[in-house]
Scaffold this motif. Structure first.
Motif, short mmCIF file in Angstrom:
data_model
loop_
_atom_site.label_atom_id
_atom_site.label_comp_id
_atom_site.label_asym_id
_atom_site.label_seq_id
_atom_site.Cartn_x
_atom_site.Cartn_y
_atom_site.Cartn_z
N ARG A 3 0.83 -1.21 0.00
CA ARG A 3 0.00 0.00 0.00
C ARG A 3 0.86 1.25 0.00
O ARG A 3 0.60 2.20 -0.74
CB ARG A 3 -0.92 0.02 1.22
CG ARG A 3 -2.06 -0.93 1.11
CD ARG A 3 -3.04 -0.75 2.26
NE ARG A 3 -3.90 -1.90 2.31
CZ ARG A 3 -4.19 -2.58 3.40
NH1 ARG A 3 -3.68 -2.21 4.56
NH2 ARG A 3 -4.99 -3.62 3.36
N GLN A 47 1.30 4.41 -3.05
CA GLN A 47 0.80 5.75 -2.79
C GLN A 47 1.76 6.78 -3.35
O GLN A 47 2.98 6.58 -3.32
CB GLN A 47 0.65 5.99 -1.29
CG GLN A 47 -0.41 5.16 -0.64
CD GLN A 47 -0.46 5.40 0.86
OE1 GLN A 47 0.37 6.08 1.43
NE2 GLN A 47 -1.46 4.83 1.51
N MET A 67 3.82 11.70 -0.12
CA MET A 67 3.01 12.59 0.68
C MET A 67 3.89 13.67 1.28
O MET A 67 5.04 13.42 1.60
CB MET A 67 2.29 11.81 1.75
CG MET A 67 1.52 10.63 1.18
SD MET A 67 0.33 10.08 2.26
CE MET A 67 -1.20 10.55 1.80
#
Length: 81
Positions: free
Chosen positions: A70, A74, A77
């Motif tokens: 996961r 992504q 960030m």
């Protein structure tokens, strides 16, 4: 688990389990957790210590693989959460 973390991690695990599951024990618990503790820095021999409220080691390995997949999927960030 490194000896220097054993007492604190056992205490934290007990508190977390009580907060998450109340008086339930064993299979009656609804929520599992894994607590990871590691020293900051790049020093040789640093390792991650973990404790859970009864999770099987194989299940923890599966959980970590799923989390890594996961995280890798992504976008980067910004900031801290």
């Amino acid at each position: 688990m490194q000896a220097k973390y054993r007492e604190q991690m056992n205490a934290l695990a007990g508190v977390l389990d009580e907060i998450l599951n109340g008086d339930a024990k064993g299979a009656a618990r609804e929520t599992g957790f894994v607590l990871l503790v590691f020293p900051f820095g790049d020093a040789e021999g640093n390792r991650c210590n973990f404790i859970s409220n009864g999770a099987d080691r194989r299940d923890v390995v599966t959980l970590m693989r799923e989390m890594i997949a996961r995280f890798e999927g992504q976008p980067e960030m910004q900031g801290r959460a």
